[in-house]
Design an enzyme around this catalytic site. Structure first.
Site, PDB file in Angstrom:
ATOM      1  N   TRP A  86     -19.247 -14.551 -13.661  1.00 28.71           N
ATOM      2  CA  TRP A  86     -19.981 -14.113 -14.853  1.00 28.71           C
ATOM      3  C   TRP A  86     -19.159 -13.102 -15.654  1.00 28.71           C
ATOM      4  O   TRP A  86     -19.126 -13.148 -16.883  1.00 28.71           O
ATOM      5  CB  TRP A  86     -21.284 -13.486 -14.378  1.00 28.71           C
ATOM      6  N   ILE A  87     -18.482 -12.187 -14.962  1.00 32.55           N
ATOM      7  CA  ILE A  87     -17.789 -11.094 -15.639  1.00 32.55           C
ATOM      8  C   ILE A  87     -16.578 -11.574 -16.416  1.00 32.55           C
ATOM      9  O   ILE A  87     -16.024 -10.844 -17.243  1.00 32.55           O
ATOM     10  CB  ILE A  87     -17.375 -10.006 -14.615  1.00 32.55           C
ATOM     11  N   HIS A  89     -16.740 -13.516 -18.736  1.00 30.25           N
ATOM     12  CA  HIS A  89     -17.185 -13.494 -20.137  1.00 30.25           C
ATOM     13  C   HIS A  89     -17.105 -12.037 -20.600  1.00 30.25           C
ATOM     14  O   HIS A  89     -18.050 -11.262 -20.457  1.00 30.25           O
ATOM     15  CB  HIS A  89     -18.602 -14.050 -20.243  1.00 30.25           C
ATOM     16  N   ARG A  90     -15.966 -11.685 -21.152  1.00 34.95           N
ATOM     17  CA  ARG A  90     -15.630 -10.280 -21.369  1.00 34.95           C
ATOM     18  C   ARG A  90     -16.235  -9.687 -22.637  1.00 34.95           C
ATOM     19  O   ARG A  90     -16.080  -8.498 -22.895  1.00 34.95           O
ATOM     20  CB  ARG A  90     -14.104 -10.136 -21.395  1.00 34.95           C
ATOM     21  N   TYR A  97     -24.587  -1.917 -10.495  1.00 33.35           N
ATOM     22  CA  TYR A  97     -24.989  -1.120  -9.326  1.00 33.35           C
ATOM     23  C   TYR A  97     -23.735  -0.709  -8.564  1.00 33.35           C
ATOM     24  O   TYR A  97     -22.843  -1.519  -8.336  1.00 33.35           O
ATOM     25  CB  TYR A  97     -25.894  -1.980  -8.435  1.00 33.35           C
ATOM     26  N   SER A  98     -23.653   0.540  -8.166  1.00 33.72           N
ATOM     27  CA  SER A  98     -22.449   1.057  -7.523  1.00 33.72           C
ATOM     28  C   SER A  98     -22.631   1.216  -6.025  1.00 33.72           C
ATOM     29  O   SER A  98     -23.524   1.931  -5.566  1.00 33.72           O
ATOM     30  CB  SER A  98     -22.061   2.415  -8.131  1.00 33.72           C
ATOM     31  N   ARG A 100     -20.471   2.752  -4.322  1.00 34.67           N
ATOM     32  CA  ARG A 100     -19.879   4.051  -3.995  1.00 34.67           C
ATOM     33  C   ARG A 100     -20.939   5.143  -4.008  1.00 34.67           C
ATOM     34  O   ARG A 100     -20.897   6.069  -3.213  1.00 34.67           O
ATOM     35  CB  ARG A 100     -18.776   4.398  -4.997  1.00 34.67           C
ATOM     36  N   HIS A 191     -21.941 -19.092 -26.180  1.00 38.45           N
ATOM     37  CA  HIS A 191     -20.697 -19.568 -25.566  1.00 38.45           C
ATOM     38  C   HIS A 191     -20.834 -19.564 -24.043  1.00 38.45           C
ATOM     39  O   HIS A 191     -20.433 -20.524 -23.364  1.00 38.45           O
ATOM     40  CB  HIS A 191     -19.529 -18.677 -25.993  1.00 38.45           C
ATOM     41  N   ARG A 196     -21.785 -22.491 -18.902  1.00 39.66           N
ATOM     42  CA  ARG A 196     -22.461 -22.349 -17.619  1.00 39.66           C
ATOM     43  C   ARG A 196     -23.633 -23.312 -17.437  1.00 39.66           C
ATOM     44  O   ARG A 196     -24.182 -23.400 -16.343  1.00 39.66           O
ATOM     45  CB  ARG A 196     -22.922 -20.900 -17.435  1.00 39.66           C
TER      46      ARG A 196
END
Length: 279
Positions: A86-87, A89-90, A97-98, A100, A191, A196
């Site tokens: 998914w990412i 698609h910039r 969610y982290s 860390r 797009h 997708r």
């Protein structure tokens, strides 16, 4: 009963076993696209006297900037391996969610038996239509579950030892669920949808694309109709394919016949112009 934008804001669309997508906020609709286009086109839009006609004109001629006037923000819960697709698609804003700062939730995606399939012989990056027999499918599910349980068991043990969350998470599987807020304009979202929703896209991301498509039918119905007609279900031909088509086409249809089949006058004229180039 006809749905409205307010009916779907905040509504969770269930995706996969633990995932979901919900519309958090939206700025703009079909009217915003038309408004932006008329400012840009000025006198040139006087010949297009209805919103639907103008939107269809913009879509089929790839005048994309008016569609960027609509922005949508989603809250998505999805497996990490889908998030990594998914990412790509910039052209969006993302806040995830982290692991860390927060402890990762013990939730992993487990595919249903019908989605556990053999590797495709034709598509190097996808699965085939051939499923495993039930015993083999169950064995694969057990292997996945055992791996997930073991990884999360180790993760929790390291946390109890006081190991930093950013270190303890290293071995967690790609099937682990993550969450993010994702904001994108309509042009770039379409797009995303075109790629997708394609049958070659991985099943798990298609589920989310289908949910977004259902929302867009409510938010921008005129745009969605034009998108289906001119982008989602269109076909592009290469130069060599066009050469073959020139040999095939022997009789040109007339405008009256095209209009009977649902094409408006402008669309029919442009289609005839395209066919004329094949002579």
């Amino acid at each position: 009963m006809e749905k409205h934008i307010q009916d779907i804001i905040g509504k969770e669309y269930k995706c996969l076993d633990h995932g979901f997508i919900r519309l958090v906020d939206v700025m703009g609709d079909d009217a915003a696209i038309v408004q932006a286009a008329r400012v840009s086109y000025g006198q040139g839009t006087k010949t297009v006297n209805e919103d639907r006609g103008l939107i269809r004109y913009l879509m089929r001629h790839k005048h994309t900037s008016p569609f960027e006037m609509v922005e949508l923000k989603f809250h998505v819960k999805l497996p990490i391996f889908i998030a990594r697709q998914w990412i790509r698609h910039r052209t969006a804003n993302v806040n995830e969610y982290s692991g860390r700062y927060s402890e990762m939730k013990d939730e992993c995606y487990l595919p249903e038996l019908e989605q556990i399939r053999l590797q495709s012989a034709n598509n190097k990056q996808g699965r085939s239509e051939e499923t495993l027999v039930q015993e083999e499918g169950n064995a694969v599910q057990n292997l996945l579950q055992d791996g997930q349980a073991g990884a999360f068991g180790d993760y929790k043990e390291m946390l109890e030892m006081g190991v930093a969350r950013e270190v303890a998470r290293i071995n967690l599987p790609l099937s682990t669920y993550t969450e993010w807020y994702w904001k994108i304009d309509l042009h770039n979202l379409l797009h995303f949808i075109r790629l997708r929703l394609d049958s070659h896209a991985q099943y798990e991301i298609r589920v989310f694309a289908e949910a977004i498509a259902e929302m867009l039918k409510v938010i921008v119905p005129l745009t969605w109709e034009a998108f289906e007609d001119f982008t989602l279900y269109n076909v592009n031909f290469s130069r060599k394919e066009i050469a073959v088509l020139k040999e095939i086409i022997t009789a040109m249809p007339n405008a009256e016949m095209l209009e009977k089949n649902g094409l408006k006058k402008g669309e029919a004229r442009e289609f005839l112009e395209k066919l004329d180039k094949l002579k």
